[in-house]
Write a protein that holds these residues in place. Structure first.
Motif, PDB file in Angstrom:
ATOM      1  N   PRO A  37       0.824  -1.423   0.023  1.00  0.00           N
ATOM      2  CA  PRO A  37      -0.160  -0.139  -0.211  1.00  0.00           C
ATOM      3  C   PRO A  37       0.913   0.860  -0.038  1.00  0.00           C
ATOM      4  CG  PRO A  37      -0.265  -2.115   2.196  1.00  0.00           C
ATOM      5  CD  PRO A  37       0.694  -1.564   1.591  1.00  0.00           C
ATOM      6  N   ARG A  38       2.234   1.556   0.717  1.00  0.00           N
ATOM      7  CA  ARG A  38       2.981   2.257   0.778  1.00  0.00           C
ATOM      8  C   ARG A  38       4.864   2.028  -0.176  1.00  0.00           C
ATOM      9  NH1 ARG A  38      -0.085   4.111   4.366  1.00  0.00           N
ATOM     10  NH2 ARG A  38      -1.829   5.888   3.295  1.00  0.00           N
ATOM     11  N   ASP A  81     -14.519  17.872  -4.769  1.00  0.00           N
ATOM     12  CA  ASP A  81     -15.061  17.297  -4.147  1.00  0.00           C
ATOM     13  C   ASP A  81     -14.179  16.790  -3.355  1.00  0.00           C
ATOM     14  OD1 ASP A  81     -16.801  15.277  -3.369  1.00  0.00           O
ATOM     15  OD2 ASP A  81     -15.469  14.063  -4.208  1.00  0.00           O
ATOM     16  N   VAL A  82     -13.140  16.368  -3.109  1.00  0.00           N
ATOM     17  CA  VAL A  82     -12.436  15.156  -2.246  1.00  0.00           C
ATOM     18  C   VAL A  82     -11.083  16.063  -1.634  1.00  0.00           C
ATOM     19  CG1 VAL A  82     -10.261  14.129  -1.944  1.00  0.00           C
ATOM     20  CG2 VAL A  82     -11.757  13.331  -4.135  1.00  0.00           C
ATOM     21  N   PRO A  84     -12.290  19.478   0.138  1.00  0.00           N
ATOM     22  CA  PRO A  84     -13.458  20.245   0.680  1.00  0.00           C
ATOM     23  C   PRO A  84     -13.690  19.284   1.685  1.00  0.00           C
ATOM     24  CG  PRO A  84     -14.668  20.468  -1.834  1.00  0.00           C
ATOM     25  CD  PRO A  84     -12.674  20.181  -1.393  1.00  0.00           C
ATOM     26  N   THR A  85     -14.056  18.173   1.618  1.00  0.00           N
ATOM     27  CA  THR A  85     -14.099  17.174   2.310  1.00  0.00           C
ATOM     28  C   THR A  85     -13.424  16.835   3.324  1.00  0.00           C
ATOM     29  OG1 THR A  85     -15.685  16.154   0.817  1.00  0.00           O
ATOM     30  CG2 THR A  85     -15.572  14.906   2.291  1.00  0.00           C
ATOM     31  N   THR A 152       2.299  12.036  -3.324  1.00  0.00           N
ATOM     32  CA  THR A 152       1.985  12.047  -4.790  1.00  0.00           C
ATOM     33  C   THR A 152       1.420  12.703  -4.748  1.00  0.00           C
ATOM     34  OG1 THR A 152       0.870  10.350  -4.980  1.00  0.00           O
ATOM     35  CG2 THR A 152       3.435   9.803  -4.846  1.00  0.00           C
ATOM     36  N   THR A 164      -6.858  19.082 -13.435  1.00  0.00           N
ATOM     37  CA  THR A 164      -7.278  18.928 -11.786  1.00  0.00           C
ATOM     38  C   THR A 164      -5.620  18.791 -11.887  1.00  0.00           C
ATOM     39  OG1 THR A 164      -8.644  18.172 -10.598  1.00  0.00           O
ATOM     40  CG2 THR A 164      -8.128  16.745 -12.570  1.00  0.00           C
ATOM     41  N   ASP A 166      -4.368  15.086  -9.296  1.00  0.00           N
ATOM     42  CA  ASP A 166      -4.271  13.627  -8.463  1.00  0.00           C
ATOM     43  C   ASP A 166      -3.313  13.628  -7.810  1.00  0.00           C
ATOM     44  OD1 ASP A 166      -5.785  12.805 -10.611  1.00  0.00           O
ATOM     45  OD2 ASP A 166      -4.715  10.918 -11.385  1.00  0.00           O
ATOM     46  N   HIS A 167      -4.100  13.553  -6.374  1.00  0.00           N
ATOM     47  CA  HIS A 167      -2.874  13.908  -4.627  1.00  0.00           C
ATOM     48  C   HIS A 167      -3.067  12.460  -4.603  1.00  0.00           C
ATOM     49  CE1 HIS A 167      -5.909  15.718  -2.783  1.00  0.00           C
ATOM     50  NE2 HIS A 167      -6.149  16.085  -3.803  1.00  0.00           N
ATOM     51  N   THR A 168      -2.017  12.385  -3.400  1.00  0.00           N
ATOM     52  CA  THR A 168      -2.210  10.912  -1.598  1.00  0.00           C
ATOM     53  C   THR A 168      -3.749  12.555  -1.189  1.00  0.00           C
ATOM     54  OG1 THR A 168      -0.209  10.800  -2.210  1.00  0.00           O
ATOM     55  CG2 THR A 168      -1.190  10.785   0.140  1.00  0.00           C
ATOM     56  N   ALA A 169      -4.366  11.572  -0.520  1.00  0.00           N
ATOM     57  CA  ALA A 169      -5.553  12.762  -0.068  1.00  0.00           C
ATOM     58  C   ALA A 169      -5.860  12.123   1.302  1.00  0.00           C
ATOM     59  CB  ALA A 169      -6.662  11.758  -0.292  1.00  0.00           C
ATOM     60  N   SER A 170      -4.607  11.306   2.006  1.00  0.00           N
ATOM     61  CA  SER A 170      -4.157  10.892   3.397  1.00  0.00           C
ATOM     62  C   SER A 170      -4.104  12.232   4.426  1.00  0.00           C
ATOM     63  CB  SER A 170      -3.130   9.561   3.574  1.00  0.00           C
ATOM     64  OG  SER A 170      -3.758   9.300   2.595  1.00  0.00           O
ATOM     65  N   TYR A 186      -8.471   8.968   3.535  1.00  0.00           N
ATOM     66  CA  TYR A 186      -9.474  10.205   2.788  1.00  0.00           C
ATOM     67  C   TYR A 186     -10.917   9.848   3.274  1.00  0.00           C
ATOM     68  CZ  TYR A 186     -13.071  12.637  -0.323  1.00  0.00           C
ATOM     69  OH  TYR A 186     -14.473  12.354  -0.048  1.00  0.00           O
TER      70      TYR A 186
END
Lengths: 209, 152
Positions: A37-38, A81-82, A84-85, A152, A164, A166-170, A186
């Protein structure tokens, strides 16, 4: 005859054992192993090096966070979306924790410094919990920061000629010594997110390093 | 000329079943909300639950709204490495009795190239387009930027 069949049986058994071992290796360590996973854990903040600017125009870097527990995540303000959430989720966790979260540094690092100027970050973070700071800076410095967190990001063209990210959302949690504690996924539920934050806050510097 | 009238009638019934508009007519929408956007250069997002109360599948093919020049349904996804990305959703088939949720982190109505700012407290009409030619008009209230759901 008998001995030969025993030998044959033994050979078959050894072959089966070999195949089993090989299949096991293939699935666990070999090419057939599931993607981890990482690839690596975030570095301690003390081993990171980057120079950014916060939404009030002040110079900041990893050293800004050492000495207090911290929570860091990446995103961009043109994200509908992601991001602001995530910012809303974090605002909710901080509200739920009240004064307990008082000593926590909370930082939103943009992965889109081209559009996210200091002013844009200031306006954006103003809509969320007041503890959330917005950091931006030259793309090379943002890249260096992301590398330290093992995060990333990548620019992706959209239909209308825009782009737009793409990025790590954690969300990354560090203790007050700047050691990595854990990540919050996320949109993780408050029931598991808040205890993780508490653990980062409670981990004191009894063992330095 | 040579076809008996009954054959013609049969062809009409088979070719244009009485359920042509029953598909999207059986669609109900609940919990619609949008997140306010700063200015017009950032895309907005709207969410809702779309239910098919009918007895045949319906296909959501697109959306329209006056407030954005490029409205479309997108889907956010986060992979095993925690990386989030967004892509066009394409057609969304809703089976009979099923509900498709447009919600944060998944499907959302992505409102690109806003013609006007999305201000908290206002609302706007959003049109859902279905493959059977039917439309459903939804009035979407705009909540704050930090809203987490239809309740705020």
């Amino acid at each position: 005859m008998r001995r030969r069949s025993i030998l044959r049986l033994g050979a078959a058994g050894l072959t089966a054992l070999g195949v089993t071992l090989f299949v096991g290796w293939w699935q666990v360590d070999g090419p057939g192993a599931p993607e981890r996973p990482r690839s690596a854990l975030p570095l301690p903040l003390s081993e990171m090096a980057f120079d950014l600017t916060d939404h009030e125009g002040k110079p900041v870097g990893p050293e800004t966070l050492i000495g207090r527990p911290s929570m860091v995540f990446f995103g961009f303000t043109y994200c509908p979306d992601v991001c602001p959430t995530t910012l809303s989720d974090i605002s909710g966790w901080l509200e739920a924790m009240g004064a307990d979260a008082g000593g926590l540094e909370v930082v939103f690092v943009t992965v889109d410094p081209e559009r996210d100027t200091v002013e844009a970050m200031a306006e954006y973070v103003g809509y969320f919990h007041p503890a959330i700071r917005g950091w931006t800076g030259p793309e090379a410095q943002v890249r260096q920061a992301a590398d330290g967190f093992r995060a990333t990001f990548e620019k992706v063209a959209t239909e209308g000629g825009g782009y737009t990210m793409d990025h790590t959302a954690s969300v990354f949690l560090f203790d007050e010594a700047g050691r990595f504690v854990s990540t919050i996924d996320y949109h993780e539920a408050r029931e598991t997110a808040v205890p993780k934050i508490r653990r980062a806050i409670d981990r004191k510097t009894e063992a330095t390093g | 000329m040579g076809y008996p009238i009954r054959t013609l009638l049969m062809a009409l019934i088979i070719g244009l079943p009485a359920t042509v508009y029953a598909g999207s007519e059986a669609v109900t929408v609940e919990n619609a909300w949008a997140r306010a956007a700063i200015g017009t250069s950032r895309p907005g997002a709207a969410y809702m639950d779309i239910s098919n109360t009918g007895d045949e599948a319906v296909t959501l093919t697109g959306i329209e709204t006056d407030i954005a020049m490029m409205p479309m349904i997108h889907r956010s996804a986060t992979d095993a490495k925690g990386v989030s990305s967004m892509s066009m959703a394409g057609d969304i088939v809703i089976a009979p009795g099923e509900t498709v949720m447009l919600e944060p982190g998944g499907y959302h109505a992505m409102l690109m190239k806003l013609r006007q700012p999305m201000e908290e407290g206002e609302s706007f009409p959003l049109i859902l387009l279905f493959s059977d030619g039917g439309i459903v008009v939804v009035e979407v209230p705009i909540l704050g930027i930090a809203a987490r759901g239809p309740e705020g």
